[in-house]
Design an enzyme around this catalytic site. Sequence first.
Site, PDB file in Angstrom:
ATOM      1  N   LYS A 131      36.164  17.500  -7.559  1.00  0.00           N
ATOM      2  CA  LYS A 131      36.687  18.225  -8.733  1.00  0.00           C
ATOM      3  C   LYS A 131      35.523  18.996  -9.348  1.00  0.00           C
ATOM      4  O   LYS A 131      34.389  18.523  -9.337  1.00  0.00           O
ATOM      5  CB  LYS A 131      37.199  17.230  -9.780  1.00  0.00           C
ATOM      6  CG  LYS A 131      38.420  16.467  -9.342  1.00  0.00           C
ATOM      7  CD  LYS A 131      39.593  16.784 -10.265  1.00  0.00           C
ATOM      8  CE  LYS A 131      40.875  16.115  -9.818  1.00  0.00           C
ATOM      9  NZ  LYS A 131      40.921  14.701 -10.177  1.00  0.00           N
ATOM     10  N   HIS A 134      34.021  20.630 -15.555  1.00  0.00           N
ATOM     11  CA  HIS A 134      34.471  21.561 -16.601  1.00  0.00           C
ATOM     12  C   HIS A 134      34.214  21.005 -18.004  1.00  0.00           C
ATOM     13  O   HIS A 134      33.683  19.897 -18.136  1.00  0.00           O
ATOM     14  CB  HIS A 134      35.933  21.942 -16.391  1.00  0.00           C
ATOM     15  CG  HIS A 134      36.887  20.786 -16.470  1.00  0.00           C
ATOM     16  ND1 HIS A 134      37.202  20.165 -17.647  1.00  0.00           N
ATOM     17  CD2 HIS A 134      37.573  20.132 -15.503  1.00  0.00           C
ATOM     18  CE1 HIS A 134      38.055  19.187 -17.418  1.00  0.00           C
ATOM     19  NE2 HIS A 134      38.292  19.137 -16.119  1.00  0.00           N
ATOM     20  N   HIS A 137      34.337  17.458 -19.293  1.00  0.00           N
ATOM     21  CA  HIS A 137      33.347  16.434 -18.942  1.00  0.00           C
ATOM     22  C   HIS A 137      32.073  16.531 -19.768  1.00  0.00           C
ATOM     23  O   HIS A 137      31.167  15.730 -19.598  1.00  0.00           O
ATOM     24  CB  HIS A 137      32.928  16.568 -17.472  1.00  0.00           C
ATOM     25  CG  HIS A 137      34.062  16.457 -16.524  1.00  0.00           C
ATOM     26  ND1 HIS A 137      34.395  17.462 -15.637  1.00  0.00           N
ATOM     27  CD2 HIS A 137      34.963  15.477 -16.335  1.00  0.00           C
ATOM     28  CE1 HIS A 137      35.441  17.084 -14.943  1.00  0.00           C
ATOM     29  NE2 HIS A 137      35.812  15.890 -15.340  1.00  0.00           N
TER      30      HIS A 137
END
Length: 570
Positions: A131, A134, A137
């Site tokens: 993942k 972005h 986080h």
Amino acid sequence: MHIKTRIAAQISQSLTTLYGQEALDPAAVAALLETPPDPAMGDCAFPCFTLARTLRKAPPMIAQALAEAIGNRGFAQTRATGGYLNFFLNLRQLAEDTVPAVLANPGRWGASDLGAGKTVCLDYSSINIAKRFHIGHLTTTMLGHALRRIYTHLGYTAVGINHLGDWGTQFGKMICAFLRWGSKQEVEQGGVGALVDLYVRFHGEVENDPTLEDEGRAWFKRIEDGDPQALAIFNWFKDLTLRDAQRVYDLLGVSFDSYAGESFYNDKMDRVVDELRAKGLLVESQGAWVVDLSAYKMPPCIILKKDGATLYATRDIAAALYRKDTYGFAKSLYIVAYQQDLHFKQVFKTIELMGYPWYQELEHVSFGMVSYEGQTLSTRKGHIVYLEDLLQRATEKALAIIEEKSPGLENKREVARQVGIGAVIYADLQNNRIKDVDFWWDRALQFDGETGPYVQYTHARCCAVLRKALDAPAAAPDWASLDDEEARQPLLLLARFPDAVQEAAQRNEPSILTRHTTLLAQAYNKFYYERRILDDNPGTAAARLALTRAVRDVLRTGLYLIGIEAPERM
Ligand code: ARG
């Protein structure tokens, strides 16, 4: 000694003289001390209401008795106002006590051995494999990083753990998609982005060809069984993700002591399951095995699925046991958004039911959700900001401002990176962590007002003042010259900084330090505008310079503790 500690000792001593047995010890007094909302009322206040109940005396009477007993000692004047005993600190004394103490140990103001011999584990960032990193986080990453520095400053051994999300059927699907439609070269070049594309493609194709679902599951089974081909591909996906993430971590200055993630616990699951079974905690429920938590008004904690697979919670229980065995923590923190409140409550309760008294040392440090310009984060709808893009745009904006305002600056790019990223981190750690944050591009890229660059700029200003003073004649500081309203606020904020560090750790709330450091910057700027630092009187100049040096050092320390760099020129 901290101001609070000193005042608390003084009050406690006088209480003992006045009331003997019923007095409060210094720690109890310290816990009650307040900072009056209006500085004109005093620098510190002791409310007598709690004591009034045990002593069966009116609060103003106690305040009055204390004021008379304590009187005006070297460091403070006291005054009883209603039920409060107010302290007015003696500025001259405060300056003489604080400034040299700050300067004696650069970078160590507020440091202590409070945590000596104790370990605190911090689980933060904890990204998921395949993942992209972005803005959702950013908070866990920066909160965890700041707390790690704060605990270290207080003498703890802090262990930073990135509990990678590297387990689950989706990785089987990804292998399946890669073997069908991907190429090694494409994925090498595209990194995590290419993996995400493959995963999206899998979900598109599975609509027409449901057998893909089984194929994906079979690949996951092969990872679980340790099949070399499956593991090789999976580990490569993992490396790619970590390589991409590492770029962001490097920009942010964030690091970890351990990357033991969910898959690390594969061979540690049996212990958990066996132990739960032996302790009679596992019950069957619709084919699955769960810990019944209905007595605690919670849904069951699922340990094994129908097919025997373990779950996120099982892995967290194994991880907690492992961390206790490995690190012998005094505290173990999970810096994870509040969506997972229930998950951690269930995990902690299960550990308690297993009979481990240290369940009390586990703490979920939860924080608010991030949305994007008023909307829920969604990759599909484009309501998402990748961290690398954000950090890059912030750096570019900082560079543009530097080009305009100080084109002659050396290391422009390096300073732009420090300032741009400082703005992003500051904005993230500015508010109480539990508040939801709505991300707006223009707000994240704001450099004026209460921002990281503002504090950094004040630090650089102090550096400039000190450079200019290099050839000022040396003289002994005349501390009495700091006895004025302009010096009062920076002095008080310097003196209270150690309390702010401790409070930030106690409440796992770095925003306390963000705020304190900002107040110090504002107070210094006011002082700077109102007073000539290089005064004609050498003693006055020396005192003002010493204050400037102390402020510079503490601004740098404060910024460091929240994870922001402090350039000397900008
Ligand atoms: N990877 C998880 C997520 O993104 C967070 C893991 C937090 N740490 C833990 N020990 N559960 O939701």
